[in-house]
Enzyme design. Sequence first.
Site, PDB file in Angstrom:
ATOM      1  N   ALA A   1       0.851  -1.180   0.000  1.00  0.00           N
ATOM      2  CA  ALA A   1       0.000   0.000   0.000  1.00  0.00           C
ATOM      3  C   ALA A   1       0.891   1.235   0.000  1.00  0.00           C
ATOM      4  O   ALA A   1       2.066   1.148   0.329  1.00  0.00           O
ATOM      5  CB  ALA A   1      -0.887   0.013   1.237  1.00  0.00           C
ATOM      6  N   MET A   2       0.307   2.365  -0.403  1.00  0.00           N
ATOM      7  CA  MET A   2       1.104   3.592  -0.491  1.00  0.00           C
ATOM      8  C   MET A   2       0.297   4.768   0.039  1.00  0.00           C
ATOM      9  O   MET A   2      -0.845   4.993  -0.383  1.00  0.00           O
ATOM     10  CB  MET A   2       1.510   3.818  -1.959  1.00  0.00           C
ATOM     11  CG  MET A   2       2.250   5.123  -2.196  1.00  0.00           C
ATOM     12  SD  MET A   2       3.840   5.157  -1.313  1.00  0.00           S
ATOM     13  CE  MET A   2       3.978   6.911  -0.982  1.00  0.00           C
ATOM     14  N   GLU A   3       0.926   5.523   0.918  1.00  0.00           N
ATOM     15  CA  GLU A   3       0.231   6.544   1.702  1.00  0.00           C
ATOM     16  C   GLU A   3       0.027   7.888   1.009  1.00  0.00           C
ATOM     17  O   GLU A   3      -0.076   8.910   1.696  1.00  0.00           O
ATOM     18  CB  GLU A   3       1.023   6.788   2.987  1.00  0.00           C
ATOM     19  CG  GLU A   3       2.380   7.509   2.817  1.00  0.00           C
ATOM     20  CD  GLU A   3       3.576   6.586   2.648  1.00  0.00           C
ATOM     21  OE1 GLU A   3       3.386   5.451   2.184  1.00  0.00           O
ATOM     22  OE2 GLU A   3       4.704   7.017   2.968  1.00  0.00           O
ATOM     23  N   ASN A   4      -0.028   7.947  -0.322  1.00  0.00           N
ATOM     24  CA  ASN A   4      -0.217   9.226  -1.020  1.00  0.00           C
ATOM     25  C   ASN A   4      -1.184  10.119  -0.244  1.00  0.00           C
ATOM     26  O   ASN A   4      -2.209   9.656   0.251  1.00  0.00           O
ATOM     27  CB  ASN A   4      -0.796   9.003  -2.413  1.00  0.00           C
ATOM     28  CG  ASN A   4      -0.081   7.911  -3.150  1.00  0.00           C
ATOM     29  OD1 ASN A   4       1.108   7.994  -3.373  1.00  0.00           O
ATOM     30  ND2 ASN A   4      -0.804   6.853  -3.494  1.00  0.00           N
TER      31      ASN A   4
ATOM     32  N   HIS B   1      -1.637   1.724   9.205  1.00  0.00           N
ATOM     33  CA  HIS B   1      -0.275   2.139   8.860  1.00  0.00           C
ATOM     34  C   HIS B   1      -0.286   3.323   7.890  1.00  0.00           C
ATOM     35  O   HIS B   1       0.362   4.343   8.116  1.00  0.00           O
ATOM     36  CB  HIS B   1       0.461   0.936   8.255  1.00  0.00           C
ATOM     37  CG  HIS B   1       1.844   1.224   7.761  1.00  0.00           C
ATOM     38  ND1 HIS B   1       2.979   0.743   8.389  1.00  0.00           N
ATOM     39  CD2 HIS B   1       2.293   1.944   6.700  1.00  0.00           C
ATOM     40  CE1 HIS B   1       4.056   1.160   7.739  1.00  0.00           C
ATOM     41  NE2 HIS B   1       3.668   1.883   6.688  1.00  0.00           N
ATOM     42  N   GLU B   2      -1.057   3.188   6.827  1.00  0.00           N
ATOM     43  CA  GLU B   2      -1.064   4.259   5.819  1.00  0.00           C
ATOM     44  C   GLU B   2      -1.702   5.536   6.368  1.00  0.00           C
ATOM     45  O   GLU B   2      -1.282   6.645   6.031  1.00  0.00           O
ATOM     46  CB  GLU B   2      -1.763   3.805   4.538  1.00  0.00           C
ATOM     47  CG  GLU B   2      -1.210   2.523   3.895  1.00  0.00           C
ATOM     48  CD  GLU B   2       0.297   2.506   3.722  1.00  0.00           C
ATOM     49  OE1 GLU B   2       0.904   3.597   3.623  1.00  0.00           O
ATOM     50  OE2 GLU B   2       0.888   1.409   3.695  1.00  0.00           O
TER      51      GLU B   2
ATOM     52  N   HIS C   1       0.741   7.556   8.331  1.00  0.00           N
ATOM     53  CA  HIS C   1       1.626   8.374   7.488  1.00  0.00           C
ATOM     54  C   HIS C   1       1.019   9.732   7.158  1.00  0.00           C
ATOM     55  O   HIS C   1       1.743  10.665   6.836  1.00  0.00           O
ATOM     56  CB  HIS C   1       1.895   7.666   6.159  1.00  0.00           C
ATOM     57  CG  HIS C   1       2.954   6.603   6.227  1.00  0.00           C
ATOM     58  ND1 HIS C   1       4.164   6.781   6.831  1.00  0.00           N
ATOM     59  CD2 HIS C   1       2.979   5.344   5.699  1.00  0.00           C
ATOM     60  CE1 HIS C   1       4.899   5.682   6.691  1.00  0.00           C
ATOM     61  NE2 HIS C   1       4.196   4.792   6.008  1.00  0.00           N
TER      62      HIS C   1
ATOM     63  N   GLU D   1       8.624   4.896   8.288  1.00  0.00           N
ATOM     64  CA  GLU D   1       8.140   3.515   8.230  1.00  0.00           C
ATOM     65  C   GLU D   1       8.122   2.838   9.593  1.00  0.00           C
ATOM     66  O   GLU D   1       7.180   2.119   9.931  1.00  0.00           O
ATOM     67  CB  GLU D   1       8.956   2.709   7.219  1.00  0.00           C
ATOM     68  CG  GLU D   1       8.838   3.229   5.780  1.00  0.00           C
ATOM     69  CD  GLU D   1       7.393   3.319   5.288  1.00  0.00           C
ATOM     70  OE1 GLU D   1       6.490   2.769   5.943  1.00  0.00           O
ATOM     71  OE2 GLU D   1       7.174   3.961   4.240  1.00  0.00           O
TER      72      GLU D   1
HETATM   73  N1  BES Z   1       5.476   3.901   1.983  1.00  0.00           N
HETATM   74  C1  BES Z   1       5.207   2.517   1.920  1.00  0.00           C
HETATM   75  C2  BES Z   1       5.063   1.994   0.505  1.00  0.00           C
HETATM   76  C3  BES Z   1       6.356   1.809  -0.240  1.00  0.00           C
HETATM   77  C4  BES Z   1       7.161   0.727   0.037  1.00  0.00           C
HETATM   78  C5  BES Z   1       6.729   2.665  -1.238  1.00  0.00           C
HETATM   79  C6  BES Z   1       8.337   0.545  -0.659  1.00  0.00           C
HETATM   80  C7  BES Z   1       7.906   2.504  -1.931  1.00  0.00           C
HETATM   81  C8  BES Z   1       8.720   1.426  -1.652  1.00  0.00           C
HETATM   82  C9  BES Z   1       3.926   2.177   2.677  1.00  0.00           C
HETATM   83  O1  BES Z   1       3.593   3.053   3.687  1.00  0.00           O
HETATM   84  C10 BES Z   1       4.155   0.860   3.344  1.00  0.00           C
HETATM   85  O2  BES Z   1       4.947   0.807   4.243  1.00  0.00           O
HETATM   86  N2  BES Z   1       3.489  -0.193   2.878  1.00  0.00           N
HETATM   87  C11 BES Z   1       3.683  -1.515   3.384  1.00  0.00           C
HETATM   88  C12 BES Z   1       2.460  -2.025   4.078  1.00  0.00           C
HETATM   89  C13 BES Z   1       2.465  -1.762   5.548  1.00  0.00           C
HETATM   90  C14 BES Z   1       1.262  -2.362   6.221  1.00  0.00           C
HETATM   91  C15 BES Z   1       3.708  -2.229   6.264  1.00  0.00           C
HETATM   92  C16 BES Z   1       3.989  -2.403   2.190  1.00  0.00           C
HETATM   93  O3  BES Z   1       3.821  -1.954   1.067  1.00  0.00           O
HETATM   94  O4  BES Z   1       4.385  -3.536   2.420  1.00  0.00           O
HETATM   95 ZN    ZN Z   2       4.733   2.881   5.366  1.00  0.00          ZN
END
Ligand code: BES
Ligand code: ZN
Length: 879
Positions: free
Chosen positions: A278-281, A313-314, A317, A336
């Site tokens: 997932a991505m927190e845009n 999580h998102e 952010h 993170e």
């Molecule tokens: N900011 C990240 C997404 C991301 C990860 C962007 C790697 C670019 C490179 C997002 O907030 C995130 O941490 N997503 C996790 C899920 C979370 C529940 C730990 C993921 O994508 O695994």
């Molecule tokens: Zn994250």
Amino acid sequence: MAMNESWEQFKNQARLPKFAFPRRYDLFIKPDLSACVFSGTVLIAVEVVAETRFLVLNAADLAIDRDSVRFKSHKSDQELRPSEIVLVEEDEILVLGFLGALPIGEGIVTIEFTGTLNDQMRGFYRSKYEYNGEARNMAVTQFESADARRCFPCWDEPAFKATFKITMEVPSDLVALSCMPIVHEKVDGLDKILSFAESPVMSTYLVAIVVGLFDFIEDIMPDGTKVRVYTQIGKRDQGKFALGVAVKTLDLYKDYFAVPYPLPKLDMIAIPDFAAGAMENYGLITYRETYLLYDDRLSSAMSKQSVAITVAHELAHQWFGNLVTMEWWTHLWLNEGFASWVSYLAVDALFPEWNIWTQFLDETSSGLKLDGLAESHPIEVEINHVNEIDAIFDSISYEKGASIIRMLQNYLGPACFQRALASYIKRYAYSNAKTEDLWAVLEEESGEPVRDLMNSWTKQKGYPVISVKLNEHSLELEQTQFLSDGSSGSGMWIVPLTSCCCSYDSQTKFLLKTKLDINELTCRRNANKECGEGFWIKLNIDQTGFYRVKYDDELAAGLRYAIQANKLSLMDKIGVIEDSYALCVACKQTLSSLLFLLKSYGEEFDYTVLSHIISVSCAIANIVADAIPELSNDIRLILIDLLQSTAEKLGWDPKDGESHLDVMLRADILTALVKLGHNNTVHEALRRFEAFLNDSSTFLLPPDTRKAAYLAVMQTVSTSNRSGYESLLRIYREADQSEERVRVLGVLAYCPDKDIVLESLNLLLTSEVRNQDAFYGLRTSREGRETAWRWLKDNWEYISKTWASSSLISSFVHAIVWLFTSDEKAEEIEEFFASRVKPSFERALKQSLEEVRNKARWIRSIRNDRSLEDVVKELLPKA
Ligand code: BES
Ligand code: ZN
């Protein structure tokens, strides 16, 4: 400024020069979903703050219309055209060189450009879906960490915050979303032009755009914030669970951070092709389908939990990351680690019965596991080139980061910690911060030496193991750096130590700052009432500290008693087995003693503890198969015996009103018994699978137990007996739900038959498997590992091109390499990659090879364990 300076000075720099920075982007984008291209115009209001004749910004994979580029200073009416326009491909920068110095102050750069909607799941890309049986494209962005530059020219670093005013031209029948709500819409023939409200200042990596066909469901917060979940047409009910979690979590964070959610709306959307989870845009969070969608009938309890954790999580952010942003990627862990930690806080408040803080120890375990390698890295890591960023989205930034935050919160106390966080957010809102800024605020609030304490955890890699010896009236403590290869590193930490003696009522707490320390015992053996039946001491109460503990023999025996007599908290039971297992892998403790310890968990019935017992058991079963094949069957029987009675009590069928954790335990324990080859479980699994084939809505095989059944099928199929395999392939092909497809993919190569393994791996390279999902299919059996390695080599060129992103290619390498257990194999693998390694997976490769060599060492130590044969005889269940 020397006017004859060349643009070449900007090559090969880690960061953009700071003589000019953006204040506002006015961005127009028009995607063409059938031709998979886009065009755009960006007007960037720039502040020139130091004398320069250059503007240097980022751009990659874009065609810049050279005639369109100009700069107009507010100070003069004249429009300047650059005399040089250079795109430096390796550095992903666009240098605009002018003939004379640019006036200090504000001006506007205009650039027109075109690009391709790529299929790499980064930048501005296309994702495919079906609508009414017809294939369609949607356009999606994924900019973190440094891919906004693939969509429009920009100052693509987190510290260059600016506002964004986005306008889009899209076909009238489609939905277009961005961070902010639409303020104006105009239909123009078959297209519509949508203007989104201007955003607050934000970093480029958080900008997002999505264009496609979607349904949504909506809720409105008391303060008017609109929260929506967007899904494929017809699936919006699957967004209900996430929507509920989001609304409650927003409310909780608003109080926790003492700042309201900063934007007027929040959209969350499921994307069929998505590289991360997932991505927190800002205001438009994108998700893999499996991390957002939940269906009461079709989804497992585990999925429900991961949706809740991911949403929490998102959302975290939106404050920690989006409102306050790391100054540079060195501080990625702030984003993170913190979001990971606080997501547990939210989920615990929403679902207290999930016991999620005890499950948090899964995070700590994987942080400790990776950080026990010599090839680990410090939490704060220097980034010298853009291609080094993606590789630090790993267990150090996430799991170790989250764990040391828990450690600190525990040391300072939750109230003080929260007050400090709220003032940190307030102080750095709409701005950027570094790790030391957070420590400074916490130090101010608490009066504790936070900076010194935490620097020892974020600036050096690794962590200590505390060896404890019991003397008559005292405990002797010694810290050394723990390394899984059995050596001891030279690191030293300030360790928040806690201990308790015979009861949780008698606790001690202090900072261990030196290598050695003597600690007076707070209770006397045989003197205290609590110690009547058995004497035990547990350090690192509830595993809040990021370290391991090695007990002397007497203390270890005391803990075995305490576990058997059920005196320890769940977290401490987990801590004891996790530390003991790690010490065993590092050859600091025998396998015999680990097997003895496991036996004391025989009466355990709690998911949180048993999930760790199960993973240790499976790891033991794997290593002994290579180390001591002659004893491996007996050890397998011992491990089965450990789990069997609990599995029998749970049974296969869900019970009315049973807990979420029991449902997860059933899934885990049946899967483990299948992996361990427990005949009755395998047979029952196959029986239920048959019933499921006849009627997919049978109560005999709900989503939670399905994985165990699928695994059992794969244990029994072969090239001459393919029917179960064919059935699974059919289930895969017909499944409309991503969770189900991933479940099948996860078992297809887990088969003793090598030809089937190869066939399953080959399937991953076809269009039948989305690129985002292929890595799920890499789980291979021990018997299949050679086949898998050959397959990886044979297809390396295609694989490394197709799954180029760091996390995906790293998972390909790790999934296959870590299965091996010999030095010779490590050498062979190293040789193969010598000429092929890239920064995106270099660390993952080195770490995987280190794991292989550690296992080789472990095997030698197991073979030298003289007492093992007798211990196995003693522990073997009597027939
Ligand atoms: N900011 C990240 C997404 C991301 C990860 C962007 C790697 C670019 C490179 C997002 O907030 C995130 O941490 N997503 C996790 C899920 C979370 C529940 C730990 C993921 O994508 O695994
Ligand atoms: Zn994250």
